[in-house]
Design a protein around this motif. Structure first.
Motif, short mmCIF file in Angstrom:
data_model
loop_
_atom_site.label_atom_id
_atom_site.label_comp_id
_atom_site.label_asym_id
_atom_site.label_seq_id
_atom_site.Cartn_x
_atom_site.Cartn_y
_atom_site.Cartn_z
N GLY A 74 61.68 46.07 35.48
CA GLY A 74 60.58 46.79 36.11
C GLY A 74 59.32 46.80 35.25
N ILE A 75 59.49 47.00 33.96
CA ILE A 75 58.33 47.01 33.04
C ILE A 75 57.68 45.63 33.00
CG2 ILE A 75 57.67 47.18 30.61
CD1 ILE A 75 59.75 49.49 30.39
N PHE A 76 58.50 44.59 32.89
CA PHE A 76 57.94 43.23 32.85
C PHE A 76 57.27 42.87 34.18
CE2 PHE A 76 60.60 42.24 29.05
CZ PHE A 76 59.54 41.84 28.24
N ALA A 77 57.85 43.30 35.30
CA ALA A 77 57.22 43.05 36.61
C ALA A 77 55.86 43.73 36.67
CB ALA A 77 58.12 43.54 37.74
N LEU A 78 55.75 44.94 36.14
CA LEU A 78 54.48 45.65 36.12
C LEU A 78 53.45 44.94 35.23
CD1 LEU A 78 52.86 48.12 37.01
CD2 LEU A 78 53.81 49.34 35.06
N ILE A 79 53.87 44.50 34.07
CA ILE A 79 52.97 43.81 33.14
C ILE A 79 52.48 42.49 33.75
CG2 ILE A 79 52.84 42.60 30.92
CD1 ILE A 79 54.73 44.83 29.83
N ILE A 80 53.42 41.70 34.26
CA ILE A 80 53.05 40.40 34.83
C ILE A 80 52.16 40.58 36.06
CG2 ILE A 80 53.94 38.33 35.96
CD1 ILE A 80 56.41 38.59 34.13
N SER A 81 52.46 41.57 36.90
CA SER A 81 51.63 41.78 38.09
C SER A 81 50.23 42.27 37.73
CB SER A 81 52.30 42.76 39.06
OG SER A 81 52.42 44.04 38.49
N THR A 82 50.10 43.04 36.67
CA THR A 82 48.77 43.49 36.23
C THR A 82 47.95 42.31 35.73
OG1 THR A 82 49.65 45.65 35.64
CG2 THR A 82 47.54 45.03 34.66
N ILE A 83 48.57 41.46 34.92
CA ILE A 83 47.87 40.26 34.44
C ILE A 83 47.49 39.37 35.61
CG2 ILE A 83 48.17 38.14 33.10
CD1 ILE A 83 49.99 39.83 31.20
N SER A 84 48.42 39.19 36.54
CA SER A 84 48.18 38.36 37.72
C SER A 84 47.05 38.91 38.57
CB SER A 84 49.46 38.27 38.54
OG SER A 84 49.26 37.51 39.70
N TYR A 85 46.97 40.23 38.69
CA TYR A 85 45.90 40.87 39.47
C TYR A 85 44.52 40.48 38.93
CZ TYR A 85 42.75 44.56 41.03
OH TYR A 85 41.68 45.26 41.53
N PHE A 86 44.35 40.57 37.62
CA PHE A 86 43.05 40.25 37.03
C PHE A 86 42.74 38.75 37.10
CE2 PHE A 86 43.76 44.41 34.97
CZ PHE A 86 42.63 45.05 35.43
N ILE A 87 43.75 37.93 36.90
CA ILE A 87 43.54 36.49 37.02
C ILE A 87 43.14 36.12 38.43
CG2 ILE A 87 44.73 34.25 36.98
CD1 ILE A 87 46.33 35.32 34.55
N LYS A 88 43.82 36.68 39.42
CA LYS A 88 43.49 36.40 40.82
C LYS A 88 42.10 36.90 41.17
CE LYS A 88 48.19 36.31 42.49
NZ LYS A 88 49.26 37.05 43.15
N GLY A 89 41.70 38.04 40.62
CA GLY A 89 40.35 38.55 40.87
C GLY A 89 39.29 37.57 40.40
N ASN A 90 39.47 37.03 39.20
CA ASN A 90 38.53 36.03 38.69
C ASN A 90 38.58 34.74 39.51
OD1 ASN A 90 37.46 37.57 36.61
ND2 ASN A 90 39.08 36.98 35.19
N ASP A 91 39.80 34.33 39.88
CA ASP A 91 39.94 33.11 40.68
C ASP A 91 39.28 33.26 42.04
OD1 ASP A 91 41.32 31.98 38.59
OD2 ASP A 91 43.30 32.15 39.54
N ILE A 92 39.38 34.44 42.63
CA ILE A 92 38.72 34.68 43.92
C ILE A 92 37.21 34.54 43.77
CG2 ILE A 92 38.18 36.47 45.63
CD1 ILE A 92 41.11 37.46 45.23
N ASN A 93 36.65 35.16 42.75
CA ASN A 93 35.20 35.08 42.53
C ASN A 93 34.74 33.66 42.26
OD1 ASN A 93 34.80 37.78 42.96
ND2 ASN A 93 34.80 38.31 40.79
N ASN A 94 35.54 32.88 41.56
CA ASN A 94 35.17 31.51 41.22
C ASN A 94 35.60 30.50 42.28
OD1 ASN A 94 34.11 32.36 38.74
ND2 ASN A 94 36.11 32.21 37.76
N GLN A 95 36.25 30.98 43.30
CA GLN A 95 36.79 30.15 44.37
C GLN A 95 37.70 29.05 43.83
OE1 GLN A 95 33.56 28.80 46.85
NE2 GLN A 95 33.36 30.80 47.83
N THR A 96 38.52 29.45 42.85
CA THR A 96 39.48 28.51 42.24
C THR A 96 40.89 29.07 42.31
OG1 THR A 96 39.13 29.51 40.07
CG2 THR A 96 37.77 27.58 40.63
N PHE A 97 41.17 29.79 43.36
CA PHE A 97 42.47 30.45 43.50
C PHE A 97 43.60 29.43 43.51
CE2 PHE A 97 45.95 32.15 46.05
CZ PHE A 97 46.22 33.31 45.36
N LYS A 98 44.63 29.72 42.71
CA LYS A 98 45.83 28.88 42.65
C LYS A 98 47.03 29.76 42.91
CE LYS A 98 43.82 25.82 39.30
NZ LYS A 98 43.36 25.95 37.95
#
Length: 129
Positions: A74-98
């Motif tokens: 559960g802790i690792f899922a929370l950490i990975i999802s938080t990192i993923s959230y910020f990466i996806k936010g940047n990818d959305i803004n840059n239109q480079t979503f993967k």
């Protein structure tokens, strides 16, 4: 003049509001999932020690492993999802979503291992192991 003022207030995030809101909903779903994973492990451990009166060392060890591994997953899922959230936010803004696979693969493997331990626990409790 008002049109120019409105353009100045527009940010890169505001261009992709729907995508950012969807990203936030997905993140919150992962937070709920991680809380649930930890809660199930805690519940199994507490039920074991409050209902089982035998001194079976194997049952106790498996119950502790289930509880601890659920909390860690559960802790690792929370950490990975938080990192993923910020990466996806940047990818959305840059239109480079993967498409991100790491969280799905991690959670699938971690839960599969926990379920295997659940199976071993119940086989041992029922005397089949």
């Amino acid at each position: 003049m008002n049109n120019a003022l409105e353009k100045q207030k527009e940010t890169i995030d505001s261009k992709y509001i729907q995508q950012h809101l969807a990203n936030e909903r997905t993140y919150l779903a992962w937070v709920r999932t991680s809380i649930t994973i930890m809660g199930v492990g805690f519940l199994i451990t507490n039920l074991h020690f409050s209902t089982i009166t035998s001194n079976a060392k194997m049952d106790d060890a498996l119950s502790k492993i289930i509880g601890l591994s659920s909390i860690i997953a559960g802790i690792f899922a929370l950490i990975i999802s938080t990192i993923s959230y910020f990466i996806k936010g940047n990818d959305i803004n840059n239109q480079t979503f993967k498409f991100s696979r790491i969280l799905v693969v991690y959670l699938s493997v971690a839960l599969s291992l926990i379920f295997i331990i659940f199976g071993a626990y119940y086989l041992d409790v029922w005397g089949l192991f």
